[in-house]
Design an enzyme around this catalytic site. Sequence first.
Site, PDB file in Angstrom:
ATOM      1  N   SER A 236      21.331  37.503  67.022  1.00 42.15           N
ATOM      2  CA  SER A 236      21.688  36.524  67.827  1.00 42.15           C
ATOM      3  C   SER A 236      22.025  35.286  67.202  1.00 42.15           C
ATOM      4  O   SER A 236      21.543  35.283  65.911  1.00 42.15           O
ATOM      5  CB  SER A 236      20.627  36.231  68.864  1.00 42.15           C
ATOM      6  N   SER A 274      24.479  41.607  69.850  1.00 41.83           N
ATOM      7  CA  SER A 274      24.269  40.241  69.563  1.00 41.83           C
ATOM      8  C   SER A 274      24.109  39.352  70.886  1.00 41.83           C
ATOM      9  O   SER A 274      24.961  39.520  71.683  1.00 41.83           O
ATOM     10  CB  SER A 274      25.508  39.960  68.523  1.00 41.83           C
ATOM     11  N   ASP A 276      24.867  35.674  71.732  1.00 38.97           N
ATOM     12  CA  ASP A 276      25.513  34.465  71.215  1.00 38.97           C
ATOM     13  C   ASP A 276      25.666  33.586  72.338  1.00 38.97           C
ATOM     14  O   ASP A 276      26.549  33.605  73.160  1.00 38.97           O
ATOM     15  CB  ASP A 276      26.760  34.699  70.666  1.00 38.97           C
TER      16      ASP A 276
END
Length: 351
Positions: A236, A274, A276
């Site tokens: 992240s 991920s 983000d």
Amino acid sequence: MGLPESCKLDLHSKWPHGQRNLISDVPGVRVGHATIDEGDVHTGVTAILPHEGNLFRDKVMAGASVINGFGKSMGLVQVEELGTIETPILLTNTLSIGTACEALTRYMLEQNPDIGVLTGTVNCVVTECNDGRLNDIRGMHVKESHVREALSAVSEDFEEGAVGGGTGMVCLGLKGGIGSASRVVQADGKDYTIGALVMSNFGAPGNLVIGGKHYDTRLANAAPGQEKTEKKDKGSIIMILATDIPLSERQLKRVARRSMIALGRTGSYCGNGSGDIALAFTTANRLEHYSRKCILETKMFYDEEIDRVFEAAAEAVEESIVSSLYHARSMTGIRGNRVLGLQDFLEKYSV
């Protein structure tokens, strides 16, 4: 800080940086850390104060962009709905957001005895990344005292690298952490500042790009005689943008969304695993919690000229990511996991 002048990594920046090259170049913005770094525990808390007044009574306009939603941040729903931030922003590890939110709530209640009595409740903003590769994340070692420590430590000058919430983070195959930078733009004959701070924990080993040059960081993870292995883009990144430019909450959301450009420049493709997340706020437009007026006056940027803001913001985030790597030391964490810092990687592999 950001990247020091002596650093040979060239990002080809167009816009000049501020005095410190930190998010705190935006007047009133302060950052503090609490770092827990011993044995198998490598974690902590980073606190960002948008201004030094009472944030609940004097909110800042804000916008959020969930670029990839594999994350557990708290408070973003209300930021999306109302376009304001009314507490400090905390960054910590994934399994500590509950503790951090409770601690921040208590902190805000102490400052505002009217919350929950004469007015509504408070929307605490807590963000996170998973530091479980290096940190004993299951131990849930972040306590309320660490949140208080970070809030008490806020200053214009602060450390980058493996500190605070970034202590146990891993980014693009190297040691990640906290990074910050700033850019200065002109509008109507006046200088304004855009500052960024990131907690970097994203990207696949082997994908790092700095200033257009590719670095095969799979080397840093391969044992002697072992072949370089492909790994997924996961983890992240939290990207916080601050400015003293008058922007509306709509424009701040647009600025936050441009953080994705910096992710692409440094080697991310926002993989499935991920999270983000970008959050942008301005200190120039504030909203009083109690107002005697129904009609409030705010300023905004002329959209046809806003490209300079977008470009400078993307640059600030890009340098913040690289700075988080540059300042992070090599670390051996839980289960013997070893991760090189960028400076050690560059020296060891002479690239």
